[in-house]
Design a protein around this motif. Sequence first.
Motif, PDB file in Angstrom:
ATOM      1  N   THR A  74      -1.506   3.192  -0.751  1.00 44.62           N
ATOM      2  CA  THR A  74      -1.558   2.438  -1.725  1.00 44.62           C
ATOM      3  C   THR A  74      -2.217   1.093  -1.524  1.00 44.62           C
ATOM      4  O   THR A  74      -2.819   0.396  -2.652  1.00 44.62           O
ATOM      5  N   PHE A  75      -1.970   0.531  -0.284  1.00 44.58           N
ATOM      6  CA  PHE A  75      -2.601  -0.893  -0.151  1.00 44.58           C
ATOM      7  C   PHE A  75      -4.071  -0.950  -0.118  1.00 44.58           C
ATOM      8  O   PHE A  75      -4.301  -1.746  -1.077  1.00 44.58           O
ATOM      9  N   ALA A  76      -4.734   0.039   0.307  1.00 40.13           N
ATOM     10  CA  ALA A  76      -6.229   0.126   0.259  1.00 40.13           C
ATOM     11  C   ALA A  76      -6.679   0.470  -1.171  1.00 40.13           C
ATOM     12  O   ALA A  76      -7.440  -0.361  -1.541  1.00 40.13           O
ATOM     13  N   LEU A  77      -5.919   1.205  -1.829  1.00 39.40           N
ATOM     14  CA  LEU A  77      -6.314   1.551  -3.169  1.00 39.40           C
ATOM     15  C   LEU A  77      -5.986   0.294  -4.201  1.00 39.40           C
ATOM     16  O   LEU A  77      -7.085  -0.289  -4.889  1.00 39.40           O
ATOM     17  N   ALA A  78      -4.854  -0.470  -3.989  1.00 39.93           N
ATOM     18  CA  ALA A  78      -4.737  -1.800  -4.766  1.00 39.93           C
ATOM     19  C   ALA A  78      -5.834  -2.706  -4.528  1.00 39.93           C
ATOM     20  O   ALA A  78      -6.365  -3.188  -5.416  1.00 39.93           O
TER      21      ALA A  78
END
Length: 243
Positions: A74-78
């Motif tokens: 989720t960090f990378a997606l965000a």
Amino acid sequence: MAEIRELKRPKGLLFDKDGTMFDYHRTWTPLLTEVAERLAVGDRRKVQAMLAAIGHDAESGRFLSGSIAAAGDTFALADVWLRHLDGADRAALIATLDAHFAEEGPKRSIPVADLAALFGRLKANGFILGIATNDVEASALGTVERFRLGAHVDFVAGYDSGHGQKPGPGMALAFCDAVKLMPVEIAVIGDNSHDLEMGRRAGAGLGIGVLTGTSARDDLAPLADHVIESIELLPPLLDSFES
């Protein structure tokens, strides 16, 4: 294929979740499209740009192997989507995404096999089972509950469980620690290079690639000891190893 190694029958099996236990494209294409539409407030061109930025190929309608959607957390997606969402707060976006995945993921996941039957068979044959995913832990736990896997699975970890994210070795090492196995005694099963890299970095004895996710055989073969069509074919493969 990966370099030739002396392979023995593993004692523990650590599964990736999406693309391995569940059909990646049928599960995650709608999930990601819906949350992008929500964040873009109906701006179709922005939705398309957000999906393309995380690896969606409009021509094929699929997410690409190794893309953020396929392999990231989720960090990378965000961090990618923040570039398309003027004024969005990173922490709030991460919370929104994780809440969406935790709520909708378990309900919408489409399994590649009768998971309760398969995991029950593997457990009865003496294997210790775990799940390691770059999805949020709450989604993984909800999936275990929905598909009645709790009696079979001894370990569940997500990107936020405190063991680090793939392709780092943390989740695989945490599985070994939790079930009292040496890394060489486990097999890592996954549909993407980051799954197999996690296994290699942890010192796992076996890496098995599956083709129910975003990767083709040629993507997985350099890192995998075996590549199979689906986890449905795991039992005969595991039976072929000497103890």
